[in-house]
Design an enzyme around this catalytic site. Structure first.
Site, short mmCIF file in Angstrom:
data_model
loop_
_atom_site.label_atom_id
_atom_site.label_comp_id
_atom_site.label_asym_id
_atom_site.label_seq_id
_atom_site.Cartn_x
_atom_site.Cartn_y
_atom_site.Cartn_z
N GLY A 215 0.81 -1.21 0.00
CA GLY A 215 0.00 0.00 0.00
C GLY A 215 0.85 1.26 0.00
O GLY A 215 1.93 1.32 -0.61
N SER A 216 0.37 2.26 0.72
CA SER A 216 1.01 3.58 0.66
C SER A 216 2.40 3.62 1.29
O SER A 216 3.13 4.59 1.08
CB SER A 216 0.12 4.62 1.33
OG SER A 216 -1.05 4.82 0.56
N THR A 217 2.78 2.60 2.07
CA THR A 217 4.15 2.61 2.60
C THR A 217 5.17 2.52 1.47
O THR A 217 6.31 2.95 1.62
CB THR A 217 4.37 1.46 3.59
OG1 THR A 217 4.14 0.20 2.93
CG2 THR A 217 3.45 1.59 4.79
#
Length: 485
Positions: A215-217
């Site tokens: 995801g956004s990591t």
């Protein structure tokens, strides 16, 4: 009469010679095949005929041995078995060994030639050295903080020291007690069946053997690629990113969960996790640039061991522009282990350098003399040091004024990145909550810990799940335990 005696003596000498030749053939030429024959139980009986060496955490053993009085005499015992199972693994008379018990088996079982000052003599006499010990890099306070933070939820935590690669915590939940697999009675077989058939997979080491969409990591990787490639020259300048963003060659329009992402600066987009900005940045960097950036952090590395095997994290390199856009925000086929994402955070903290992660500090003899020590090595240079400085600032903003406020620690500078990863058919699964971060005590010269947390079944309604809300508090407690805060 004398002639018959001579013939008989010669025949006896010939028989004796044949016997000696056959004995030599068996003991020298065929010895290995007999030793390795599954029907030969002598090796196994000898293997369990003495106590096994111990695995140490914080200078104290978390393993032991007990005398069962059976043919396979000594059985393995574990202290706080579920807490350390993702590190120790199990040592079973029936099912063998895995994780550290497997990777360091020769030391622990006493069969490693380095344990003996006269290994050749041991080969001749079949003598066995006492089992040696394995000293781990784990921080017991950090390990417990991670385990208690996850609680009854499925997930994993990996923490390491950015400047050395020393693994400080490695937790996977739900866990199990490896001692259930010690021994040879029917209870061992029943435990094996139960653990392997359990729906929540307690024997799966989610920290190093399970990969998730990050995801956004993953936007940390995309930001590093954009800065290194010069696609972004000023983190405070508008990025010319529309909202919504139509994926190239597709009718799909990508949107955001927050306002203000249209033409947002990299600083704003990073703090508030604007999907549109990072998808477009990934496309602008290109497949080759994103592939190289991901590889710099350790993605697509298939030989990583700590010392047991780590499943490779992957960034798909055969993608079209629309797929590249989704890959650049940690979706599509991008997959990562928690350990890999801890390495990403560690690279930012360590001036762009990814240190090779390792779990064993050293191995010793039964008396404590060092047999081997693990050297500290640089795995890769993930980004320019100047880019790492900029990313540290962006990650600090996330914690101070963005989605990662729950990771703040008094007396320390903390940088982080939250993530909520969609998965399942048509994204129908409960989103994974991610948080990656690093922390530096105010009185320290450099960051002392980097951590990655993933929670599979976050305790919230699907629309409210977020890495900042579900995973960040766990990361905060682990970092605080390492820093003593």
């Amino acid at each position: 009469m004398t002639r018959y005696i001579r013939h008989a003596a010669a025949f006896c000498a010939l028989l004796l010679l044949a016997l000696l030749v056959n004995a030599t053939r068996i003991q020298l030429v065929q010895a290995r095949s007999y030793d390795e024959n599954p029907a030969n139980r002598r090796h196994t009986i000898a293997r369990y005929g003495q106590p096994r060496g111990d695995i140490l955490v914080g200078g104290k053993p978390v393993t032991g041995s007990k005398d069962s009085g059976q043919q396979f005499r000594y059985e393995r015992t574990y202290k706080n078995g579920p807490l350390y199972a993702p590190v120790t693994g199990f040592a079973s008379q029936v099912y063998g060994t895995n994780l550290l018990e497997g990777a360091e088996d020769d030391i622990l079982a006493g069969t490693d030639p380095l344990l003996s000052p006269l290994p050749l003599w041991n080969d001749l006499t079949r003598a066995r050295n006492p089992g040696g010990h394995v000293v781990t890099t784990l921080d017991p306070a950090a390990q417990r903080a991670a385990y208690e933070g996850l609680g009854d939820r499925r997930g994993a935590v990996a923490a390491l020291e950015p400047s050395t690669g020393r693994i400080l915590a490695l937790v996977s939940t739900p866990s199990y007690n490896p001692e259930e697999l010690s021994g040879t009675d029917s209870a061992v077989a029943q435990a094996w069946t139960r653990l392997n058939q359990a729906a929540d997979k307690p024997m799966l080491n989610r920290a190093v053997r399970q990969t998730y969409p990050p995801g956004s990591t993953f936007k940390v990787v995309t930001a590093a690629a954009a800065l290194d490639a010069g696609v972004v020259e000023d983190v405070d300048e508008p990025t010319k990113s529309p909202d919504p963003y139509r994926l190239p060659g597709s009718s799909v329009r990508l949107t955001n969960e927050v306002e203000g992402c249209a033409d947002a600066s990299l600083r704003y987009a990073f703090a508030w996790s604007c999907n549109t900005v990072f998808a477009k940045l990934g496309v602008n960097v290109g497949v080759a640039g994103m592939r190289a950036a991901a590889a710099g952090f350790g993605f697509n590395e298939r030989q990583l061991r700590v010392p047991f095997r780590v499943s490779p994290s992957t960034f798909d390199t055969r993608v079209d522009q629309a797929q590249l856009a989704l890959s650049s925000i940690g979706q599509y086929n991008t997959r990562a282990t928690p350990l890999q994402m801890a390495m990403v955070a560690g690279a930012v903290a360590n001036n762009g350098s990814v240190r090779t992660p390792h779990l064993v500090e050293r191995t010793t003899t039964d008396d404590g003399d060092t047999v081997s020590a693990t050297g500290q090595r640089t795995l890769r240079q993930a980004m320019n040091p100047a880019t790492a400085v900029q990313l540290r600032g962006l990650m600090t903003d996330v914690v101070e004024r963005g989605t990662g406020k729950n990771a703040a620690i008094p007396g320390a500078t903390v940088g982080g990145k939250s993530g909520t990863a969609q998965h399942g058919v048509h994204n129908s699964g409960t989103p994974y909550a991610w948080f990656i971060s690093w922390a530096k005590a105010d009185d320290a010269v450099e960051p002392g810990v980097a951590v990655a947390v993933v929670v599979e079944d976050a305790e919230a309604d699907r629309g409210d799940i977020s890495g900042g809300g579900d995973a960040a508090p766990i990361a905060r407690d682990v970092m605080g335990a390492v820093l003593g805060r």
